[in-house]
Design a protein around this motif. Structure first.
Motif, PDB file in Angstrom:
ATOM      1  N   UNK A  67      50.507  31.630  42.640  1.00 21.41           N
ATOM      2  CA  UNK A  67      49.425  31.787  43.610  1.00 21.41           C
ATOM      3  C   UNK A  67      48.063  31.942  42.936  1.00 21.41           C
ATOM      4  N   UNK A  68      48.039  32.381  41.684  1.00 21.94           N
ATOM      5  CA  UNK A  68      46.766  32.415  40.953  1.00 21.94           C
ATOM      6  C   UNK A  68      46.162  31.022  40.867  1.00 21.94           C
ATOM      7  N   UNK A  69      46.992  30.031  40.546  1.00 24.17           N
ATOM      8  CA  UNK A  69      46.498  28.655  40.460  1.00 24.17           C
ATOM      9  C   UNK A  69      46.057  28.166  41.834  1.00 24.17           C
ATOM     10  N   UNK A  70      46.843  28.480  42.864  1.00 30.29           N
ATOM     11  CA  UNK A  70      46.460  28.069  44.221  1.00 30.29           C
ATOM     12  C   UNK A  70      45.111  28.675  44.620  1.00 30.29           C
TER      13      UNK A  70
ATOM     14  N   UNK B   9      40.757  36.002  43.542  1.00 32.87           N
ATOM     15  CA  UNK B   9      41.212  37.398  43.537  1.00 32.87           C
ATOM     16  C   UNK B   9      42.518  37.543  44.305  1.00 32.87           C
ATOM     17  N   UNK B  10      42.654  36.851  45.447  1.00 30.40           N
ATOM     18  CA  UNK B  10      43.901  36.892  46.212  1.00 30.40           C
ATOM     19  C   UNK B  10      45.068  36.396  45.360  1.00 30.40           C
ATOM     20  N   UNK B  11      44.861  35.295  44.645  1.00 29.71           N
ATOM     21  CA  UNK B  11      45.934  34.739  43.820  1.00 29.71           C
ATOM     22  C   UNK B  11      46.332  35.670  42.692  1.00 29.71           C
TER      23      UNK B  11
ATOM     24  N   UNK C 188      36.724  42.536  44.401  1.00 25.04           N
ATOM     25  CA  UNK C 188      36.975  41.546  43.343  1.00 25.04           C
ATOM     26  C   UNK C 188      36.879  42.114  41.937  1.00 25.04           C
ATOM     27  N   UNK C 189      36.010  43.104  41.723  1.00 26.81           N
ATOM     28  CA  UNK C 189      35.923  43.693  40.377  1.00 26.81           C
ATOM     29  C   UNK C 189      37.222  44.424  40.032  1.00 26.81           C
ATOM     30  N   UNK C 190      37.821  45.098  41.014  1.00 26.51           N
ATOM     31  CA  UNK C 190      39.118  45.737  40.764  1.00 26.51           C
ATOM     32  C   UNK C 190      40.169  44.690  40.382  1.00 26.51           C
ATOM     33  N   UNK C 191      40.121  43.514  41.021  1.00 32.28           N
ATOM     34  CA  UNK C 191      41.069  42.450  40.669  1.00 32.28           C
ATOM     35  C   UNK C 191      40.776  41.898  39.277  1.00 32.28           C
ATOM     36  N   UNK C 192      39.502  41.768  38.931  1.00 32.52           N
ATOM     37  CA  UNK C 192      39.160  41.319  37.577  1.00 32.52           C
ATOM     38  C   UNK C 192      39.759  42.262  36.548  1.00 32.52           C
TER      39      UNK C 192
END
Length: 587
Positions: free
Chosen positions: A206-209, A283-285, A417-421
Protein backbone atom coordinates in the motif's frame (compact mmCIF):
# COMPACT_ATOMS: atom_id res chain seq x y z
CA UNK A 1 2.56 -21.09 -11.55
CA UNK A 2 4.03 -17.62 -11.19
CA UNK A 3 1.59 -14.90 -12.17
CA UNK A 4 3.40 -12.49 -14.48
CA UNK A 5 2.60 -8.90 -15.33
CA UNK A 6 2.21 -9.28 -19.07
CA UNK A 7 5.48 -10.91 -20.14
CA UNK A 8 7.31 -14.00 -19.00
CA UNK A 9 10.56 -12.13 -18.43
CA UNK A 10 11.22 -8.61 -17.21
CA UNK A 11 14.09 -7.23 -19.26
CA UNK A 12 17.23 -6.22 -17.35
CA UNK A 13 17.93 -2.48 -17.36
CA UNK A 14 21.37 -1.01 -17.97
CA UNK A 15 22.76 0.80 -14.95
CA UNK A 16 25.44 3.47 -14.89
CA UNK A 17 27.85 2.32 -12.19
CA UNK A 18 29.75 5.34 -10.81
CA UNK A 19 33.54 5.25 -10.63
CA UNK A 20 34.22 8.43 -8.62
CA UNK A 21 33.06 10.01 -5.38
CA UNK A 22 31.15 12.69 -7.31
CA UNK A 23 29.45 10.08 -9.47
CA UNK A 24 28.48 7.95 -6.47
CA UNK A 25 27.30 10.54 -3.96
CA UNK A 26 26.74 13.88 -5.74
CA UNK A 27 25.67 13.30 -9.37
CA UNK A 28 24.29 9.87 -8.53
CA UNK A 29 21.66 8.17 -10.67
CA UNK A 30 20.94 5.57 -7.97
CA UNK A 31 17.40 6.17 -6.68
CA UNK A 32 18.45 5.30 -3.12
CA UNK A 33 21.17 7.98 -3.05
CA UNK A 34 18.76 10.47 -4.65
CA UNK A 35 16.21 9.60 -1.93
CA UNK A 36 18.75 10.41 0.78
CA UNK A 37 19.61 13.68 -1.00
CA UNK A 38 15.92 14.58 -1.06
CA UNK A 39 15.56 13.66 2.61
CA UNK A 40 18.57 15.68 3.79
CA UNK A 41 17.60 18.74 1.73
CA UNK A 42 13.97 18.58 2.90
CA UNK A 43 15.15 18.22 6.51
CA UNK A 44 17.44 21.24 6.18
CA UNK A 45 14.73 23.52 4.76
CA UNK A 46 12.26 22.02 7.27
CA UNK A 47 14.52 23.17 10.12
CA UNK A 48 14.31 26.68 8.67
CA UNK A 49 10.52 26.43 8.81
CA UNK A 50 10.76 25.12 12.39
CA UNK A 51 12.83 28.15 13.44
CA UNK A 52 10.32 30.46 11.75
CA UNK A 53 7.45 28.82 13.64
CA UNK A 54 9.29 29.37 16.94
CA UNK A 55 9.75 33.05 16.09
CA UNK A 56 6.02 33.30 15.35
CA UNK A 57 5.14 31.66 18.66
CA UNK A 58 7.61 33.84 20.63
CA UNK A 59 5.79 36.95 19.39
CA UNK A 60 2.37 35.51 20.25
CA UNK A 61 3.47 34.18 23.64
CA UNK A 62 5.57 37.21 24.62
CA UNK A 63 4.15 40.13 22.56
CA UNK A 64 6.60 42.92 21.75
CA UNK A 65 9.47 41.35 23.71
CA UNK A 66 11.81 40.58 20.80
CA UNK A 67 13.00 43.48 18.65
CA UNK A 68 13.81 41.27 15.63
CA UNK A 69 10.11 40.36 15.27
CA UNK A 70 8.36 43.46 13.93
CA UNK A 71 4.96 43.40 12.14
CA UNK A 72 6.50 43.06 8.66
CA UNK A 73 8.92 40.28 9.59
CA UNK A 74 6.13 38.46 11.48
CA UNK A 75 4.04 38.28 8.29
CA UNK A 76 7.10 37.14 6.34
CA UNK A 77 7.78 34.37 8.87
CA UNK A 78 4.15 33.19 8.62
CA UNK A 79 4.27 33.14 4.81
CA UNK A 80 7.61 31.35 4.49
CA UNK A 81 6.80 28.85 7.24
CA UNK A 82 3.57 27.80 5.53
CA UNK A 83 5.02 27.54 2.01
CA UNK A 84 8.11 25.61 3.15
CA UNK A 85 6.18 23.11 5.25
CA UNK A 86 3.47 22.31 2.70
CA UNK A 87 5.51 22.18 -0.51
CA UNK A 88 9.24 22.04 0.19
CA UNK A 89 9.18 19.70 3.20
CA UNK A 90 6.11 17.45 3.24
CA UNK A 91 5.68 16.98 -0.53
CA UNK A 92 9.42 16.59 -1.12
CA UNK A 93 9.95 14.18 1.78
CA UNK A 94 6.96 11.90 1.26
CA UNK A 95 7.31 11.70 -2.52
CA UNK A 96 10.95 12.58 -3.15
CA UNK A 97 12.61 10.70 -0.30
CA UNK A 98 10.25 7.79 0.44
CA UNK A 99 9.17 7.49 -3.19
CA UNK A 100 12.69 7.22 -4.59
CA UNK A 101 13.92 4.83 -1.95
CA UNK A 102 10.95 2.49 -1.74
CA UNK A 103 9.33 2.26 -5.17
CA UNK A 104 12.15 0.40 -7.01
CA UNK A 105 12.80 -1.86 -4.02
CA UNK A 106 9.15 -2.65 -3.34
CA UNK A 107 8.26 -3.40 -6.97
CA UNK A 108 11.41 -5.48 -7.49
CA UNK A 109 13.16 -3.16 -9.95
CA UNK A 110 16.84 -2.33 -10.37
CA UNK A 111 16.19 1.40 -10.30
CA UNK A 112 13.78 4.04 -11.53
CA UNK A 113 12.74 3.77 -15.17
CA UNK A 114 14.70 6.92 -16.11
CA UNK A 115 17.66 7.28 -13.72
CA UNK A 116 19.18 10.38 -15.37
CA UNK A 117 15.84 12.21 -15.32
CA UNK A 118 15.51 11.15 -11.68
CA UNK A 119 18.86 12.77 -10.90
CA UNK A 120 17.77 15.98 -12.66
CA UNK A 121 14.56 16.07 -10.59
CA UNK A 122 16.58 16.31 -7.37
CA UNK A 123 18.84 19.07 -8.65
CA UNK A 124 15.83 21.07 -9.79
CA UNK A 125 14.38 20.61 -6.29
CA UNK A 126 17.64 21.76 -4.69
CA UNK A 127 17.73 24.79 -7.02
CA UNK A 128 14.15 25.68 -6.04
CA UNK A 129 15.07 25.52 -2.35
CA UNK A 130 18.13 27.74 -2.85
CA UNK A 131 16.09 30.27 -4.84
CA UNK A 132 13.50 30.33 -2.05
CA UNK A 133 16.16 30.82 0.64
CA UNK A 134 17.73 33.62 -1.44
CA UNK A 135 14.54 35.65 -0.89
CA UNK A 136 15.64 36.17 2.73
CA UNK A 137 18.62 38.18 1.48
CA UNK A 138 17.07 40.53 -1.12
CA UNK A 139 16.00 44.10 -0.28
CA UNK A 140 12.65 43.98 1.47
CA UNK A 141 13.09 40.33 2.43
CA UNK A 142 10.81 37.40 1.55
CA UNK A 143 7.13 37.63 0.72
CA UNK A 144 4.78 38.45 3.58
CA UNK A 145 1.48 38.16 1.74
CA UNK A 146 0.45 34.79 3.20
CA UNK A 147 1.48 31.33 1.99
CA UNK A 148 -1.53 31.18 -0.35
CA UNK A 149 -0.10 34.23 -2.20
CA UNK A 150 -3.47 35.89 -2.79
CA UNK A 151 -3.47 38.86 -5.18
CA UNK A 152 -3.82 41.79 -5.14
CA UNK A 153 -2.24 41.96 -1.70
CA UNK A 154 0.81 39.79 -2.33
CA UNK A 155 2.18 41.94 -5.18
CA UNK A 156 0.88 45.34 -4.07
CA UNK A 157 3.18 48.06 -2.80
CA UNK A 158 3.23 48.13 0.99
CA UNK A 159 3.09 44.35 1.42
CA UNK A 160 6.39 43.01 2.85
CA UNK A 161 8.50 41.40 0.14
CA UNK A 162 6.29 42.65 -2.70
CA UNK A 163 9.38 43.20 -4.89
CA UNK A 164 12.26 40.73 -5.11
CA UNK A 165 10.91 38.45 -2.39
CA UNK A 166 7.71 37.45 -4.17
CA UNK A 167 9.50 37.16 -7.54
CA UNK A 168 11.98 34.67 -6.09
CA UNK A 169 9.21 32.68 -4.42
CA UNK A 170 7.24 32.43 -7.66
CA UNK A 171 10.32 31.47 -9.69
CA UNK A 172 11.18 28.89 -7.03
CA UNK A 173 7.73 27.32 -7.39
CA UNK A 174 8.14 27.13 -11.19
CA UNK A 175 11.48 25.32 -10.79
CA UNK A 176 10.02 23.02 -8.11
CA UNK A 177 7.10 22.01 -10.34
CA UNK A 178 9.46 21.31 -13.26
CA UNK A 179 11.60 19.08 -11.06
CA UNK A 180 8.62 17.29 -9.58
CA UNK A 181 7.22 16.57 -13.04
CA UNK A 182 10.44 14.74 -13.93
CA UNK A 183 10.33 12.69 -10.76
CA UNK A 184 6.58 12.08 -10.94
CA UNK A 185 6.72 10.67 -14.48
CA UNK A 186 9.49 8.38 -13.25
CA UNK A 187 7.33 7.05 -10.43
CA UNK A 188 4.35 6.35 -12.68
CA UNK A 189 6.36 4.59 -15.39
CA UNK A 190 8.37 2.56 -12.86
CA UNK A 191 5.25 1.29 -11.08
CA UNK A 192 3.45 0.45 -14.31
CA UNK A 193 6.33 -0.93 -16.37
CA UNK A 194 9.24 -2.03 -14.16
CA UNK A 195 7.57 -4.43 -11.73
CA UNK A 196 9.26 -7.79 -11.33
CA UNK A 197 7.70 -11.12 -12.32
CA UNK A 198 4.62 -11.95 -10.28
CA UNK A 199 4.22 -8.42 -8.91
CA UNK A 200 0.69 -7.69 -10.11
CA UNK A 201 -0.97 -4.41 -9.21
CA UNK A 202 -3.01 -6.14 -6.50
CA UNK A 203 0.19 -7.47 -4.91
CA UNK A 204 1.76 -4.03 -4.54
CA UNK A 205 2.33 -2.83 -0.97
CA UNK A 206 0.00 0.00 0.00
CA UNK A 207 2.99 2.34 0.35
CA UNK A 208 3.54 2.06 -3.40
CA UNK A 209 -0.18 2.53 -4.07
CA UNK A 210 -0.27 5.66 -1.90
CA UNK A 211 2.79 7.23 -3.56
CA UNK A 212 1.53 6.23 -7.01
CA UNK A 213 -1.88 7.84 -6.51
CA UNK A 214 -0.36 10.96 -4.92
CA UNK A 215 1.96 11.30 -7.91
CA UNK A 216 -0.96 11.01 -10.33
CA UNK A 217 -2.79 13.75 -8.37
CA UNK A 218 0.28 15.99 -8.40
CA UNK A 219 0.82 15.58 -12.14
CA UNK A 220 -2.75 16.79 -12.67
CA UNK A 221 -2.88 19.46 -9.93
CA UNK A 222 0.52 21.15 -10.13
CA UNK A 223 -0.16 22.55 -13.64
CA UNK A 224 -2.97 24.68 -12.13
CA UNK A 225 -0.48 26.15 -9.64
CA UNK A 226 2.10 26.61 -12.42
CA UNK A 227 -0.40 28.57 -14.53
CA UNK A 228 -1.44 30.71 -11.54
CA UNK A 229 2.19 31.46 -10.65
CA UNK A 230 3.13 32.42 -14.22
CA UNK A 231 0.07 34.67 -14.57
CA UNK A 232 0.88 36.32 -11.23
CA UNK A 233 4.45 36.94 -12.43
CA UNK A 234 3.05 38.55 -15.59
CA UNK A 235 0.84 40.84 -13.49
CA UNK A 236 3.83 41.84 -11.39
CA UNK A 237 6.54 42.19 -14.02
CA UNK A 238 4.72 42.86 -17.30
CA UNK A 239 1.78 44.92 -16.09
CA UNK A 240 -0.89 42.46 -17.24
CA UNK A 241 -4.22 42.16 -15.41
CA UNK A 242 -5.03 38.48 -15.02
CA UNK A 243 -5.68 38.80 -11.29
CA UNK A 244 -5.11 42.50 -10.53
CA UNK A 245 -8.26 44.65 -10.57
CA UNK A 246 -8.32 48.40 -11.12
CA UNK A 247 -7.03 49.97 -7.92
CA UNK A 248 -5.21 52.99 -6.50
CA UNK A 249 -1.86 53.11 -4.73
CA UNK A 250 -1.36 56.27 -2.66
CA UNK A 251 -4.04 57.93 -4.76
CA UNK A 252 -2.43 56.97 -8.07
CA UNK A 253 -3.81 54.29 -10.44
CA UNK A 254 -1.63 51.18 -10.61
CA UNK A 255 -2.21 50.59 -14.31
CA UNK A 256 -4.11 47.34 -13.79
CA UNK A 257 -7.75 46.93 -14.75
CA UNK A 258 -10.25 44.11 -15.09
CA UNK A 259 -8.33 41.37 -13.30
CA UNK A 260 -10.10 38.79 -11.12
CA UNK A 261 -8.57 37.86 -7.73
CA UNK A 262 -11.19 35.10 -7.50
CA UNK A 263 -9.74 33.47 -10.64
CA UNK A 264 -6.45 33.09 -8.77
CA UNK A 265 -8.24 31.52 -5.80
CA UNK A 266 -9.89 28.95 -8.05
CA UNK A 267 -6.57 28.05 -9.70
CA UNK A 268 -4.71 27.93 -6.39
CA UNK A 269 -7.24 25.78 -4.56
CA UNK A 270 -7.71 23.48 -7.54
CA UNK A 271 -4.09 22.63 -6.71
CA UNK A 272 -4.34 23.37 -3.00
CA UNK A 273 -6.89 20.78 -1.95
CA UNK A 274 -5.43 17.88 -3.97
CA UNK A 275 -2.15 18.95 -2.32
CA UNK A 276 -3.68 17.86 1.00
CA UNK A 277 -4.03 14.35 -0.46
CA UNK A 278 -0.69 14.53 -2.28
CA UNK A 279 0.69 14.61 1.27
CA UNK A 280 -1.94 12.34 2.86
CA UNK A 281 -2.00 9.40 0.39
CA UNK A 282 1.69 8.44 0.80
CA UNK A 283 1.16 8.77 4.55
CA UNK A 284 -1.85 6.42 4.32
CA UNK A 285 0.25 3.83 2.49
CA UNK A 286 3.23 4.05 4.84
CA UNK A 287 1.12 3.80 7.98
CA UNK A 288 -0.70 0.77 6.51
CA UNK A 289 2.57 -1.11 6.03
CA UNK A 290 3.91 -0.11 9.45
CA UNK A 291 0.71 -1.17 11.25
CA UNK A 292 0.51 -4.54 9.49
CA UNK A 293 4.18 -5.35 10.12
CA UNK A 294 4.26 -4.37 13.79
CA UNK A 295 0.85 -5.88 14.57
CA UNK A 296 1.93 -9.15 12.85
CA UNK A 297 -1.37 -9.23 10.99
CA UNK A 298 -2.45 -8.89 7.39
CA UNK A 299 -3.94 -5.55 6.43
CA UNK A 300 -7.72 -5.70 6.72
CA UNK A 301 -9.59 -5.24 3.42
CA UNK A 302 -6.60 -4.76 1.10
CA UNK A 303 -8.66 -4.29 -2.09
CA UNK A 304 -11.03 -1.94 -0.27
CA UNK A 305 -8.00 0.09 0.83
CA UNK A 306 -6.71 0.32 -2.75
CA UNK A 307 -10.07 1.45 -4.12
CA UNK A 308 -10.43 3.93 -1.26
CA UNK A 309 -7.08 5.46 -2.27
CA UNK A 310 -8.25 5.75 -5.88
CA UNK A 311 -11.64 7.20 -4.87
CA UNK A 312 -10.02 9.77 -2.58
CA UNK A 313 -7.80 10.82 -5.47
CA UNK A 314 -10.75 11.30 -7.81
CA UNK A 315 -12.95 13.13 -5.30
CA UNK A 316 -10.14 15.47 -4.22
CA UNK A 317 -10.59 17.41 -7.48
CA UNK A 318 -14.23 18.31 -6.79
CA UNK A 319 -13.99 19.84 -3.31
CA UNK A 320 -11.57 22.76 -3.82
CA UNK A 321 -14.10 25.59 -3.40
CA UNK A 322 -14.84 24.72 0.24
CA UNK A 323 -11.78 26.93 0.87
CA UNK A 324 -13.76 29.79 -0.70
CA UNK A 325 -17.07 29.72 1.19
CA UNK A 326 -16.49 33.32 2.37
CA UNK A 327 -15.78 34.60 -1.16
CA UNK A 328 -19.45 35.22 -1.85
CA UNK A 329 -20.20 32.17 -3.97
CA UNK A 330 -23.72 31.20 -4.98
CA UNK A 331 -25.42 29.17 -2.18
CA UNK A 332 -26.10 26.30 -4.61
CA UNK A 333 -22.38 26.00 -5.29
CA UNK A 334 -21.77 26.15 -1.56
CA UNK A 335 -24.17 23.22 -1.11
CA UNK A 336 -22.40 21.27 -3.90
CA UNK A 337 -18.92 21.67 -2.44
CA UNK A 338 -20.11 21.04 1.11
CA UNK A 339 -21.69 17.79 -0.09
CA UNK A 340 -18.59 16.59 -1.96
CA UNK A 341 -16.51 17.47 1.10
CA UNK A 342 -18.67 15.16 3.22
CA UNK A 343 -18.63 12.45 0.53
CA UNK A 344 -14.83 12.32 0.46
CA UNK A 345 -14.94 11.55 4.17
CA UNK A 346 -16.48 8.15 3.36
CA UNK A 347 -13.43 6.47 1.70
CA UNK A 348 -11.22 8.19 4.27
CA UNK A 349 -13.29 6.71 7.10
CA UNK A 350 -13.09 3.28 5.43
CA UNK A 351 -9.32 3.46 5.72
CA UNK A 352 -9.52 4.36 9.41
CA UNK A 353 -11.89 1.44 10.09
CA UNK A 354 -9.56 -0.91 8.22
CA UNK A 355 -6.53 0.27 10.22
CA UNK A 356 -8.41 -0.30 13.48
CA UNK A 357 -9.54 -3.76 12.33
CA UNK A 358 -5.97 -4.55 11.32
CA UNK A 359 -4.94 -3.91 14.93
CA UNK A 360 -7.89 -5.88 16.31
CA UNK A 361 -6.57 -9.09 17.89
CA UNK A 362 -3.16 -8.52 16.35
CA UNK A 363 0.09 -9.40 18.08
CA UNK A 364 0.86 -5.72 18.57
CA UNK A 365 4.48 -4.82 19.22
CA UNK A 366 4.81 -1.30 20.61
CA UNK A 367 7.99 -0.52 18.73
CA UNK A 368 8.87 3.11 17.99
CA UNK A 369 7.48 2.96 14.41
CA UNK A 370 4.25 1.48 15.82
CA UNK A 371 3.95 4.24 18.43
CA UNK A 372 4.19 6.91 15.73
CA UNK A 373 1.70 5.03 13.52
CA UNK A 374 -0.85 4.77 16.34
CA UNK A 375 -0.22 8.44 17.17
CA UNK A 376 -1.08 9.23 13.56
CA UNK A 377 -4.40 7.38 13.87
CA UNK A 378 -5.49 9.46 16.87
CA UNK A 379 -4.31 12.72 15.32
CA UNK A 380 -5.82 12.10 11.91
CA UNK A 381 -9.21 11.20 13.38
CA UNK A 382 -9.20 14.27 15.63
CA UNK A 383 -8.16 16.54 12.77
CA UNK A 384 -10.72 14.98 10.44
CA UNK A 385 -13.57 15.54 12.89
CA UNK A 386 -12.74 19.24 13.16
CA UNK A 387 -12.73 19.32 9.35
CA UNK A 388 -16.41 18.40 9.36
CA UNK A 389 -17.09 21.79 10.97
CA UNK A 390 -15.23 23.68 8.25
CA UNK A 391 -16.85 21.64 5.48
CA UNK A 392 -20.26 23.02 6.46
CA UNK A 393 -20.94 26.46 4.96
CA UNK A 394 -22.91 27.91 7.84
CA UNK A 395 -20.28 26.89 10.40
CA UNK A 396 -17.28 27.69 8.21
CA UNK A 397 -18.23 31.35 7.67
CA UNK A 398 -17.86 32.44 11.35
CA UNK A 399 -14.87 30.14 11.91
CA UNK A 400 -12.98 31.19 8.78
CA UNK A 401 -9.72 33.08 9.48
CA UNK A 402 -9.84 32.15 13.17
CA UNK A 403 -7.47 29.93 15.12
CA UNK A 404 -9.89 27.03 14.62
CA UNK A 405 -8.63 26.82 11.04
CA UNK A 406 -5.01 26.91 12.25
CA UNK A 407 -5.65 24.08 14.72
CA UNK A 408 -7.52 21.91 12.20
CA UNK A 409 -5.07 22.49 9.37
CA UNK A 410 -2.02 21.71 11.48
CA UNK A 411 -3.51 18.57 13.00
CA UNK A 412 -4.37 17.16 9.55
CA UNK A 413 -1.68 18.64 7.33
CA UNK A 414 1.28 19.02 9.69
CA UNK A 415 1.20 16.80 12.78
CA UNK A 416 -0.42 13.72 11.18
CA UNK A 417 1.90 13.43 8.15
CA UNK A 418 4.98 14.33 10.21
CA UNK A 419 4.15 11.50 12.63
CA UNK A 420 3.99 9.16 9.61
CA UNK A 421 7.32 10.48 8.32
CA UNK A 422 8.86 9.60 11.68
CA UNK A 423 7.15 6.18 11.65
CA UNK A 424 8.60 5.52 8.20
CA UNK A 425 12.05 6.81 9.08
CA UNK A 426 12.30 4.65 12.19
CA UNK A 427 10.82 1.65 10.32
CA UNK A 428 13.23 1.76 7.36
CA UNK A 429 16.25 3.26 9.15
CA UNK A 430 17.83 -0.19 9.73
CA UNK A 431 17.57 -0.96 6.01
CA UNK A 432 18.91 2.43 4.89
CA UNK A 433 21.78 2.63 7.38
CA UNK A 434 22.47 -0.97 8.40
CA UNK A 435 22.20 0.15 12.04
CA UNK A 436 19.51 0.21 14.70
CA UNK A 437 18.55 3.52 16.28
CA UNK A 438 18.71 4.15 20.04
CA UNK A 439 15.36 2.96 21.43
CA UNK A 440 15.38 5.17 24.53
CA UNK A 441 16.00 8.42 22.69
CA UNK A 442 13.44 7.44 20.05
CA UNK A 443 10.71 6.83 22.65
CA UNK A 444 11.45 10.15 24.34
CA UNK A 445 11.20 11.75 20.91
CA UNK A 446 7.78 10.19 20.34
CA UNK A 447 6.19 11.16 23.64
CA UNK A 448 7.55 14.73 23.62
CA UNK A 449 6.41 15.21 20.02
CA UNK A 450 2.99 13.55 20.33
CA UNK A 451 1.91 15.08 23.64
CA UNK A 452 3.58 18.40 22.86
CA UNK A 453 1.78 18.89 19.56
CA UNK A 454 -1.56 18.29 21.26
CA UNK A 455 -0.70 21.00 23.78
CA UNK A 456 0.13 23.28 20.86
CA UNK A 457 -2.79 22.73 18.47
CA UNK A 458 -5.71 21.38 20.48
CA UNK A 459 -6.26 24.64 22.44
CA UNK A 460 -6.33 26.55 19.13
CA UNK A 461 -9.75 25.07 18.38
CA UNK A 462 -11.15 26.71 21.51
CA UNK A 463 -9.42 29.99 20.63
CA UNK A 464 -11.21 29.80 17.27
CA UNK A 465 -14.58 29.38 18.97
CA UNK A 466 -13.68 32.45 21.05
CA UNK A 467 -13.25 34.38 17.78
CA UNK A 468 -9.47 34.90 17.94
CA UNK A 469 -8.31 35.82 14.39
CA UNK A 470 -5.23 34.23 12.86
CA UNK A 471 -2.19 35.94 11.27
CA UNK A 472 -2.40 38.92 13.65
CA UNK A 473 0.93 40.30 14.88
CA UNK A 474 -0.56 41.52 18.17
CA UNK A 475 -4.07 41.66 19.62
CA UNK A 476 -3.66 44.56 22.02
CA UNK A 477 -6.50 45.24 24.45
CA UNK A 478 -9.41 43.90 22.41
CA UNK A 479 -12.78 43.74 24.12
CA UNK A 480 -13.69 40.41 22.48
CA UNK A 481 -10.46 38.60 23.46
CA UNK A 482 -10.43 37.35 27.04
CA UNK A 483 -7.44 37.18 29.36
CA UNK A 484 -7.50 33.39 29.11
CA UNK A 485 -6.51 33.64 25.42
CA UNK A 486 -3.33 35.51 26.37
CA UNK A 487 -2.51 32.81 28.93
CA UNK A 488 -3.28 30.09 26.38
CA UNK A 489 -0.91 31.68 23.87
CA UNK A 490 1.85 31.59 26.47
CA UNK A 491 1.23 27.89 27.24
CA UNK A 492 1.18 27.04 23.52
CA UNK A 493 4.49 28.84 23.00
CA UNK A 494 6.18 26.93 25.84
CA UNK A 495 4.85 23.63 24.46
CA UNK A 496 6.11 24.57 20.97
CA UNK A 497 9.61 25.12 22.39
CA UNK A 498 9.53 21.63 23.91
CA UNK A 499 8.37 20.05 20.61
CA UNK A 500 11.11 21.88 18.70
CA UNK A 501 13.74 20.65 21.16
CA UNK A 502 12.49 17.07 20.71
CA UNK A 503 13.32 17.27 17.00
CA UNK A 504 16.94 18.03 17.89
CA UNK A 505 16.92 14.82 19.94
CA UNK A 506 15.71 12.96 16.84
CA UNK A 507 18.47 14.41 14.66
CA UNK A 508 21.09 13.51 17.27
CA UNK A 509 19.71 9.95 17.50
CA UNK A 510 19.90 9.46 13.72
CA UNK A 511 23.46 10.81 13.52
CA UNK A 512 24.69 8.97 16.64
CA UNK A 513 23.14 5.65 15.58
CA UNK A 514 24.74 5.86 12.14
CA UNK A 515 28.13 5.33 13.79
CA UNK A 516 27.40 3.76 17.16
CA UNK A 517 24.07 1.99 16.70
CA UNK A 518 23.75 -1.76 16.99
CA UNK A 519 24.29 -3.47 13.64
CA UNK A 520 20.95 -4.42 12.08
CA UNK A 521 20.28 -7.69 10.29
CA UNK A 522 18.64 -7.68 6.87
CA UNK A 523 15.06 -7.92 8.20
CA UNK A 524 14.91 -6.86 11.87
CA UNK A 525 11.13 -6.35 11.94
CA UNK A 526 10.23 -9.62 10.19
CA UNK A 527 8.58 -7.83 7.23
CA UNK A 528 7.27 -9.48 4.07
CA UNK A 529 7.88 -6.87 1.36
CA UNK A 530 10.74 -7.06 -1.14
CA UNK A 531 12.91 -4.22 0.19
CA UNK A 532 13.70 -6.39 3.23
CA UNK A 533 14.74 -9.36 1.08
CA UNK A 534 17.75 -7.75 -0.63
CA UNK A 535 21.04 -9.71 -0.41
CA UNK A 536 22.84 -6.73 1.16
CA UNK A 537 21.94 -4.22 3.87
CA UNK A 538 22.03 -1.35 2.96
CA UNK A 539 21.04 -2.38 -0.59
CA UNK A 540 23.71 -1.84 -3.24
CA UNK A 541 23.32 -0.25 -6.65
CA UNK A 542 21.01 -2.54 -8.61
CA UNK A 543 19.17 -3.55 -5.42
CA UNK A 544 18.85 -7.34 -5.86
CA UNK A 545 22.22 -8.70 -6.92
CA UNK A 546 22.49 -11.00 -9.92
CA UNK A 547 18.84 -11.97 -10.21
CA UNK A 548 15.60 -10.09 -9.70
CA UNK A 549 13.15 -11.63 -7.21
CA UNK A 550 10.01 -13.48 -8.29
CA UNK A 551 6.82 -12.65 -6.37
CA UNK A 552 4.50 -15.48 -5.30
CA UNK A 553 2.09 -13.78 -2.89
CA UNK A 554 0.66 -10.46 -1.71
CA UNK A 555 2.50 -8.13 0.66
CA UNK A 556 0.73 -9.03 3.91
CA UNK A 557 1.22 -12.72 4.69
CA UNK A 558 1.58 -12.32 8.45
CA UNK A 559 0.64 -15.01 10.98
CA UNK A 560 -0.51 -17.43 8.27
CA UNK A 561 -2.32 -20.41 9.89
CA UNK A 562 -0.15 -23.52 9.80
CA UNK A 563 3.10 -21.75 8.90
CA UNK A 564 6.10 -22.27 11.16
CA UNK A 565 7.10 -18.59 11.13
CA UNK A 566 4.78 -15.62 11.53
CA UNK A 567 5.57 -14.00 8.17
CA UNK A 568 6.02 -15.20 4.60
CA UNK A 569 8.12 -12.93 2.33
CA UNK A 570 6.64 -12.07 -1.05
CA UNK A 571 9.44 -13.87 -2.88
CA UNK A 572 9.18 -17.11 -0.85
CA UNK A 573 8.02 -19.97 -3.16
CA UNK A 574 5.07 -22.07 -1.90
CA UNK A 575 7.21 -25.21 -1.79
CA UNK A 576 9.69 -23.47 0.53
CA UNK A 577 7.08 -22.65 3.17
CA UNK A 578 7.83 -24.62 6.30
CA UNK A 579 4.78 -25.86 8.19
CA UNK A 580 4.19 -26.08 11.89
CA UNK A 581 3.48 -29.49 13.37
CA UNK A 582 -0.02 -30.64 12.53
CA UNK A 583 -0.74 -27.57 10.42
CA UNK A 584 -0.89 -26.74 6.75
CA UNK A 585 0.16 -23.31 5.57
CA UNK A 586 -1.81 -21.50 2.92
CA UNK A 587 0.03 -19.62 0.19
Amino acid sequence: MVESRGSAVVEEMELVHPKTFLGKYIWSQDAKVIAIQYGLTATAIGLVALVLSILIRLQLGFPGTFSLIDPSSYLQYVTMHGMIMVVYLLTAFLLGAFGNYLIPLMVGARDMAFPFLNMLSYWFYLASVLILVASFFVPGGPSGGGWTLYPPQVISAGTPGAGGGIVLMLVSLVVFIAGFTMGGLNYVVTVLQARTRGMTLMRLPLTVWGIFMATALALLAFPALLVAVLMLLCDLLLGSSFFMPEMLNLGEPTGHEGGSPLLYQHLFWFFGHPEVYIVALPAFGIVSDVLACHARKNIFGYRMMVWALILIGVLSFVVWAHHMFVSGMNPYFGFLFATTTLVIAVPTAIKVYNWVLTLWRGNIRLTVPMLFAIGFLFTFVNGGLSGLFLGNVTVDVPLSDTYFVVGHFHMVMAVAPVLVIFAGLYHWYPKVSGRMFHQGMAKWHFWLTFLGTYLVYFPMHFMGFAGVPRRYYAYGESAFISESVITMNLVITLAALVVASAQLLFLFNMAWSLRHGEKADSNPWGATTLEWQTPHTPPRHGNFGDQLPVVYRWAYDYSVPGAAQDFLPQNLPPEAVSRAEGGEASS
